[in-house]
Motif scaffolding. Structure first.
Motif, PDB file in Angstrom:
ATOM      1  N   GLU A 299       0.821  -1.205   0.000  1.00 19.38           N
ATOM      2  CA  GLU A 299       0.000   0.000   0.000  1.00 19.38           C
ATOM      3  C   GLU A 299       0.860   1.262   0.000  1.00 19.38           C
ATOM      4  OE1 GLU A 299      -3.840   0.243   0.089  1.00 19.38           O
ATOM      5  OE2 GLU A 299      -2.907  -1.373  -1.070  1.00 19.38           O
ATOM      6  N   ALA A 300       1.966   1.238   0.765  1.00 18.76           N
ATOM      7  CA  ALA A 300       2.874   2.391   0.793  1.00 18.76           C
ATOM      8  C   ALA A 300       3.476   2.630  -0.591  1.00 18.76           C
ATOM      9  CB  ALA A 300       3.973   2.155   1.826  1.00 18.76           C
ATOM     10  N   LYS A 301       3.846   1.545  -1.256  1.00 14.87           N
ATOM     11  CA  LYS A 301       4.403   1.660  -2.598  1.00 14.87           C
ATOM     12  C   LYS A 301       3.346   2.137  -3.588  1.00 14.87           C
ATOM     13  CE  LYS A 301       6.955  -1.003  -6.073  1.00 14.87           C
ATOM     14  NZ  LYS A 301       7.559  -2.340  -6.404  1.00 14.87           N
TER      15      LYS A 301
ATOM     16  N   LYS B  41       6.515   3.932   4.388  1.00 17.47           N
ATOM     17  CA  LYS B  41       5.781   2.897   5.109  1.00 17.47           C
ATOM     18  C   LYS B  41       5.448   3.328   6.539  1.00 17.47           C
ATOM     19  CE  LYS B  41       6.376  -1.737   7.031  1.00 17.47           C
ATOM     20  NZ  LYS B  41       7.286  -2.901   7.149  1.00 17.47           N
ATOM     21  N   ASN B  42       6.422   3.876   7.265  1.00 22.13           N
ATOM     22  CA  ASN B  42       6.188   4.280   8.650  1.00 22.13           C
ATOM     23  C   ASN B  42       5.194   5.434   8.737  1.00 22.13           C
ATOM     24  OD1 ASN B  42       7.931   2.330   9.682  1.00 22.13           O
ATOM     25  ND2 ASN B  42       9.703   3.687   9.573  1.00 22.13           N
ATOM     26  N   TYR B  43       5.291   6.358   7.767  1.00 23.15           N
ATOM     27  CA  TYR B  43       4.367   7.494   7.748  1.00 23.15           C
ATOM     28  C   TYR B  43       2.935   7.004   7.530  1.00 23.15           C
ATOM     29  CZ  TYR B  43       1.849  11.607   6.103  1.00 23.15           C
ATOM     30  OH  TYR B  43       0.917  12.600   5.946  1.00 23.15           O
ATOM     31  N   LEU B  44       2.747   6.118   6.557  1.00 18.52           N
ATOM     32  CA  LEU B  44       1.424   5.584   6.272  1.00 18.52           C
ATOM     33  C   LEU B  44       0.880   4.816   7.475  1.00 18.52           C
ATOM     34  CD1 LEU B  44      -0.857   5.170   4.274  1.00 18.52           C
ATOM     35  CD2 LEU B  44       0.344   3.143   3.413  1.00 18.52           C
ATOM     36  N   SER B  45       1.751   4.076   8.132  1.00 15.29           N
ATOM     37  CA  SER B  45       1.338   3.320   9.318  1.00 15.29           C
ATOM     38  C   SER B  45       0.831   4.246  10.412  1.00 15.29           C
ATOM     39  CB  SER B  45       2.518   2.488   9.841  1.00 15.29           C
ATOM     40  OG  SER B  45       2.171   1.830  11.039  1.00 15.29           O
TER      41      SER B  45
ATOM     42  N   THR C  71      -4.344  -0.255  14.094  1.00 17.29           N
ATOM     43  CA  THR C  71      -3.213  -0.440  13.186  1.00 17.29           C
ATOM     44  C   THR C  71      -3.692  -1.072  11.877  1.00 17.29           C
ATOM     45  OG1 THR C  71      -2.701  -2.669  13.982  1.00 17.29           O
ATOM     46  CG2 THR C  71      -1.676  -0.814  15.148  1.00 17.29           C
ATOM     47  N   PHE C  72      -2.869  -0.953  10.856  1.00 15.86           N
ATOM     48  CA  PHE C  72      -3.160  -1.580   9.573  1.00 15.86           C
ATOM     49  C   PHE C  72      -3.333  -3.084   9.748  1.00 15.86           C
ATOM     50  CE2 PHE C  72      -1.785  -3.889   5.838  1.00 15.86           C
ATOM     51  CZ  PHE C  72      -2.459  -3.270   4.798  1.00 15.86           C
ATOM     52  N   SER C  73      -2.458  -3.685  10.540  1.00 12.21           N
ATOM     53  CA  SER C  73      -2.498  -5.128  10.773  1.00 12.21           C
ATOM     54  C   SER C  73      -3.809  -5.549  11.432  1.00 12.21           C
ATOM     55  CB  SER C  73      -1.315  -5.552  11.648  1.00 12.21           C
ATOM     56  OG  SER C  73      -1.387  -6.925  11.960  1.00 12.21           O
ATOM     57  N   THR C  74      -4.268  -4.771  12.412  1.00  9.80           N
ATOM     58  CA  THR C  74      -5.523  -5.088  13.093  1.00  9.80           C
ATOM     59  C   THR C  74      -6.704  -4.991  12.137  1.00  9.80           C
ATOM     60  OG1 THR C  74      -4.684  -4.316  15.226  1.00  9.80           O
ATOM     61  CG2 THR C  74      -7.075  -4.400  14.959  1.00  9.80           C
ATOM     62  N   ALA C  75      -6.731  -3.932  11.321  1.00  8.31           N
ATOM     63  CA  ALA C  75      -7.817  -3.763  10.352  1.00  8.31           C
ATOM     64  C   ALA C  75      -7.836  -4.900   9.345  1.00  8.31           C
ATOM     65  CB  ALA C  75      -7.674  -2.424   9.628  1.00  8.31           C
ATOM     66  N   LEU C  76      -6.671  -5.306   8.885  1.00  8.99           N
ATOM     67  CA  LEU C  76      -6.578  -6.394   7.913  1.00  8.99           C
ATOM     68  C   LEU C  76      -7.063  -7.703   8.528  1.00  8.99           C
ATOM     69  CD1 LEU C  76      -5.718  -7.578   5.217  1.00  8.99           C
ATOM     70  CD2 LEU C  76      -3.360  -7.706   6.085  1.00  8.99           C
ATOM     71  N   THR C  77      -6.659  -7.972   9.763  1.00  8.70           N
ATOM     72  CA  THR C  77      -7.100  -9.195  10.442  1.00  8.70           C
ATOM     73  C   THR C  77      -8.611  -9.200  10.632  1.00  8.70           C
ATOM     74  OG1 THR C  77      -4.987  -9.436  11.616  1.00  8.70           O
ATOM     75  CG2 THR C  77      -6.900 -10.561  12.552  1.00  8.70           C
ATOM     76  N   GLN C  78      -9.175  -8.053  11.014  1.00  8.01           N
ATOM     77  CA  GLN C  78     -10.622  -7.974  11.195  1.00  8.01           C
ATOM     78  C   GLN C  78     -11.360  -8.253   9.899  1.00  8.01           C
ATOM     79  OE1 GLN C  78     -11.122  -4.034  12.840  1.00  8.01           O
ATOM     80  NE2 GLN C  78     -10.962  -4.758  14.961  1.00  8.01           N
ATOM     81  N   GLN C  79     -10.866  -7.707   8.796  1.00  5.15           N
ATOM     82  CA  GLN C  79     -11.528  -7.929   7.512  1.00  5.15           C
ATOM     83  C   GLN C  79     -11.436  -9.399   7.103  1.00  5.15           C
ATOM     84  OE1 GLN C  79     -13.280  -5.651   5.845  1.00  5.15           O
ATOM     85  NE2 GLN C  79     -13.891  -7.233   4.387  1.00  5.15           N
ATOM     86  N   ARG C  80     -10.304 -10.018   7.344  1.00  2.26           N
ATOM     87  CA  ARG C  80     -10.150 -11.434   7.020  1.00  2.26           C
ATOM     88  C   ARG C  80     -11.094 -12.295   7.861  1.00  2.26           C
ATOM     89  NH1 ARG C  80      -3.455 -11.535   6.577  1.00  2.26           N
ATOM     90  NH2 ARG C  80      -3.380 -11.077   4.306  1.00  2.26           N
ATOM     91  N   LEU C  81     -11.258 -11.923   9.116  1.00  2.00           N
ATOM     92  CA  LEU C  81     -12.134 -12.695  10.000  1.00  2.00           C
ATOM     93  C   LEU C  81     -13.604 -12.535   9.615  1.00  2.00           C
ATOM     94  CD1 LEU C  81     -10.421 -12.070  13.461  1.00  2.00           C
ATOM     95  CD2 LEU C  81     -10.376 -14.160  12.086  1.00  2.00           C
ATOM     96  N   ILE C  82     -13.974 -11.363   9.109  1.00  2.00           N
ATOM     97  CA  ILE C  82     -15.347 -11.162   8.631  1.00  2.00           C
ATOM     98  C   ILE C  82     -15.669 -12.182   7.543  1.00  2.00           C
ATOM     99  CG2 ILE C  82     -16.820  -9.609   7.272  1.00  2.00           C
ATOM    100  CD1 ILE C  82     -15.531  -7.272   8.835  1.00  2.00           C
TER     101      ILE C  82
END
Length: 335
Positions: free
Chosen positions: A246-248, A254-258, A268-279
């Motif tokens: 996504e940063a690319k 990457k750190n700024y986007l995070s 965090t990005f990681s938490t949002a991604l995990t939540q979407q996968r679990l949905i």
């Protein structure tokens, strides 16, 4: 809409004849339907469950030719604009309904309706299912994607949740109007099993409303704009997306986007991604017989222990429990 039903709606009833001549409101509700009868003149009366008696749903045409005073109720109400248009005052806001629009009013929502004209037909649909509420619909929408959760949190203050929703008709959600028409026909032309059919249509209607209702973000900043883009990417490409990609893609560090993502999304990005996968995992768990291990792989996760831990945290249950409950529900419906 069935021509006979539409003709009956356009025909003047006794109350409408009085209102047409006097241009003033004539109450057609008995005092037994009002929780606080003395409030009818002093303040907005609270309408109780009088209408239902032995039914789960009550439908009637809204009387025309005179404004309906401010009131509230102890049940969920839908104002469906079958024909023409109407104006309402809802919790202090002006709401205009055009043909095909649906206004959903939660328990305790104060509203008044301006006088309807001769060719305006509003259908009031009342139902007392305590499990259905504005909050429930918000939760249903939130479970569609992390993007919806973000948009809802921007438009609805958690301490002051909106008590109404306006679903505006367009060519894309004719299915909602079709379902409403089916409900009205089953109610006014009852046949065997009509009550059961109506209840099932209501479940379908709720899901269709969620599917066709768009939450729009207003007055967003540049940082919110980029977060919205990333959230949409997470929603659409959750299987193989990463913060690095996504940063690319958007030409950000990457750190700024995070940091921007965490500030604006509240996670965090990681938490949002995990939540979407679990949905998506839960959807497959409850609607397919696919092995859990295959589901884990299908949503883009590889660590089974991490998957089970996060699944339990998000849904307070295990995949096995959810599948068993879904199978039990399906079996009970067949019986």
């Amino acid at each position: 809409m069935d021509p006979k039903i539409m003709a009956s709606f356009l025909e003047l009833n006794n109350i409408e004849k009085l209102q047409h001549d006097s241009k003033s409101f004539h109450n057609d509700i008995p005092m037994s339907a009002v929780s606080n009868p003395l409030s009818f003149k002093a303040e907005a009366p609270v309408l109780n469950n009088y209408f239902f008696k032995n039914k789960d749903i009550f439908i009637r045409k809204h009387n025309r030719f005179a404004p309906y005073p401010m009131h509230t109720h102890t049940f969920l109400e839908m104002n469906y604009m079958l024909r023409g248009s109407a104006d309402e005052r809802v919790d202090g806001e002006h709401i205009h309904l055009s043909e095909g629009d649906l206004l959903l009013l939660d328990v305790g929502c104060k509203h008044a309706i301006a006088a309807l004209g001769e060719n305006d037909v509003m259908v009031n649909i009342l139902f007392r299912d305590q499990d259905i509420s504005i909050r429930m619909l918000n939760d249903m929408r939130r479970n569609r994607s992390v993007l919806y959760e973000f948009l809802l949190n921007r438009t609805i203050k958690k301490q002051n949740i909106r008590k109404f929703m306006l679903f505006q008709h367009n060519d894309r959600n004719d299915e909602v109007r079709s379902t409403l028409d089916h409900i009205i026909v089953e109610y006014f032309q009852p046949r065997e099993f009509s009550n059961s059919i109506i209840k099932n249509y209501l479940s379908i209607l709720m899901t269709q409303l969620v599917r066709n209702y768009n939450v729009r973000a207003k007055e967003i900043s540049e940082s919110q704009r980029i977060v919205l883009k990333v959230l949409r990417d997470i929603t659409n490409h959750y299987r193989n997306i990463s913060l690095e990609s996504e940063a690319k893609k958007y030409n950000y560090n990457k750190n700024y986007l995070s940091n921007v993502f965490k500030k604006e999304a509240g996670k965090t990005f990681s938490t949002a991604l995990t939540q979407q996968r679990l949905i998506h995992a839960r959807s497959m768990v409850t609607s397919t017989t696919m092995p859990i291990s295959d589901i884990i792989e299908a949503i883009g996760m590889s660590n089974k222990n991490f998957f089970y831990k996060k699944y339990n945290e998000q849904y307070n249950s295990s995949p096995g429990q959810d599948r068993a409950n879904a199978e039990s529900d399906a079996l009970s419906k067949k019986l």
